[in-house]
Design an enzyme around this catalytic site. Structure first.
Site, mmCIF file in Angstrom:
data_model
loop_
_atom_site.group_PDB
_atom_site.id
_atom_site.type_symbol
_atom_site.label_atom_id
_atom_site.label_comp_id
_atom_site.label_asym_id
_atom_site.label_seq_id
_atom_site.Cartn_x
_atom_site.Cartn_y
_atom_site.Cartn_z
ATOM 1 N N ILE A 13 -106.036 14.969 -44.594
ATOM 2 C CA ILE A 13 -107.397 14.436 -44.594
ATOM 3 C C ILE A 13 -107.739 13.873 -45.978
ATOM 4 C CG2 ILE A 13 -109.844 15.060 -44.376
ATOM 5 C CD1 ILE A 13 -108.914 17.331 -42.505
ATOM 6 N N THR A 18 -106.478 5.148 -43.880
ATOM 7 C CA THR A 18 -107.160 3.976 -43.343
ATOM 8 C C THR A 18 -107.224 2.854 -44.375
ATOM 9 O OG1 THR A 18 -108.496 5.403 -41.914
ATOM 10 C CG2 THR A 18 -109.265 3.150 -42.231
ATOM 11 N N SER A 19 -107.471 3.197 -45.618
ATOM 12 C CA SER A 19 -107.517 2.182 -46.680
ATOM 13 C C SER A 19 -106.195 1.427 -46.778
ATOM 14 C CB SER A 19 -107.843 2.841 -48.026
ATOM 15 O OG SER A 19 -109.133 3.403 -48.021
ATOM 16 N N TYR A 47 -115.795 22.196 -38.678
ATOM 17 C CA TYR A 47 -115.670 22.507 -40.099
ATOM 18 C C TYR A 47 -116.532 23.703 -40.503
ATOM 19 C CZ TYR A 47 -113.105 18.144 -40.780
ATOM 20 O OH TYR A 47 -112.172 17.141 -40.730
ATOM 21 N N ASP A 86 -103.445 3.988 -38.477
ATOM 22 C CA ASP A 86 -103.714 4.927 -39.572
ATOM 23 C C ASP A 86 -103.511 6.375 -39.119
ATOM 24 O OD1 ASP A 86 -105.947 5.371 -38.009
ATOM 25 O OD2 ASP A 86 -107.418 4.968 -39.590
ATOM 26 N N ILE A 139 -111.821 12.886 -50.995
ATOM 27 C CA ILE A 139 -112.796 13.253 -49.968
ATOM 28 C C ILE A 139 -114.207 13.157 -50.536
ATOM 29 C CG2 ILE A 139 -113.697 15.203 -48.631
ATOM 30 C CD1 ILE A 139 -110.835 16.036 -48.091
#
Length: 214
Positions: A13, A18-19, A47, A86, A139
């Site tokens: 994570i 994705t970038s 979470y 991704d 993050i």
């Protein structure tokens, strides 16, 4: 006819999957497949209380990723159009093994294998990894409110799970190239030279493919 490129980017994570997928999609003019994350209605609760909400969370991800891959196969891969994603759907098992109780994991595993039995498999992997400090920093930088309650201990375990999985993947799939990118050493968002290095590594692997226009 050569295989059409189907590239999957994986890693913990916040590592920047994705970038990188967006940048490579633009560079090579491949269709971009992005996983559904924030649309998962159970993720925030997960979470906060992993034991209580893990099964619902993982099932939502599995069903959505199954549908995405089904569509990708029909609309792109079977038409010889390259795709970069991704994520790899096998990440579901990484998370499920970490979060589900034994009885629920057994049920989940059965469903997973049924759904993925005839799904398209990526023929190139890019594995992003980094230290816990780098993951936590990224993050924090991307600022997703839903991720602010993730425990550092969970991220550390997950990073180790990914490392174990990728080592096993390379043994089980010796014909699928894996490009490993150390996020502590390379920052392809801020440093163009780092991005060009990754593009070069991907280009070397793509030389074995026959790519159709998007």
């Amino acid at each position: 006819m050569a295989e059409v490129p189907f590239i999957a980017i994986e890693g913990p994570i916040g590592i920047g999957k994705t970038s990188l997928a967006k940048r490579l999609s633009d560079q090579f003019n491949f269709h971009l497949l992005k996983e559904i994350v924030e649309e998962n209605p159970f993720l925030g609760k997960f979470y906060d209380d992993i034991d209580e909400w893990s099964f619902q969370t993982e099932m939502f991800f599995l069903c959505n990723r199954y549908k995405q891959l089904e569509d990708i196969e029909k609309k792109y891969l079977l038409k010889q159009k390259a795709v970069i994603a991704d994520y790899h759907i096998s990440k579901n098992m990484i998370f499920a093994k970490r979060t589900l109780q034994a009885d629920k994991f057994e049920k989940y595993e059965q469903i997973y294998h049924i759904l993925t039995a005839d799904m398209p498999v990526p023929n190139m992997m890019i594995y992003l990894h980094a230290s816990l400090d780098t993951i936590l920093e990224r993050i924090k930088m991307r600022g997703r409110e839903i991720e602010q309650n993730i425990k550092a201990s969970y991220l550390a375990q997950l990073a180790q799970d990914y490392e174990t999985y990728m080592n096993e993947f390379e043994i089980m799939h010796p014909n699928i190239p894996v490009i490993r990118i150390n996020g502590d050493q390379l920052d392809y968002v801020k440093n163009q030279n780092d991005l060009e290095y990754i593009i070069h590594e991907v280009q070397k692997q793509l030389q074995t493919f026959q790519v159709a226009p998007k």
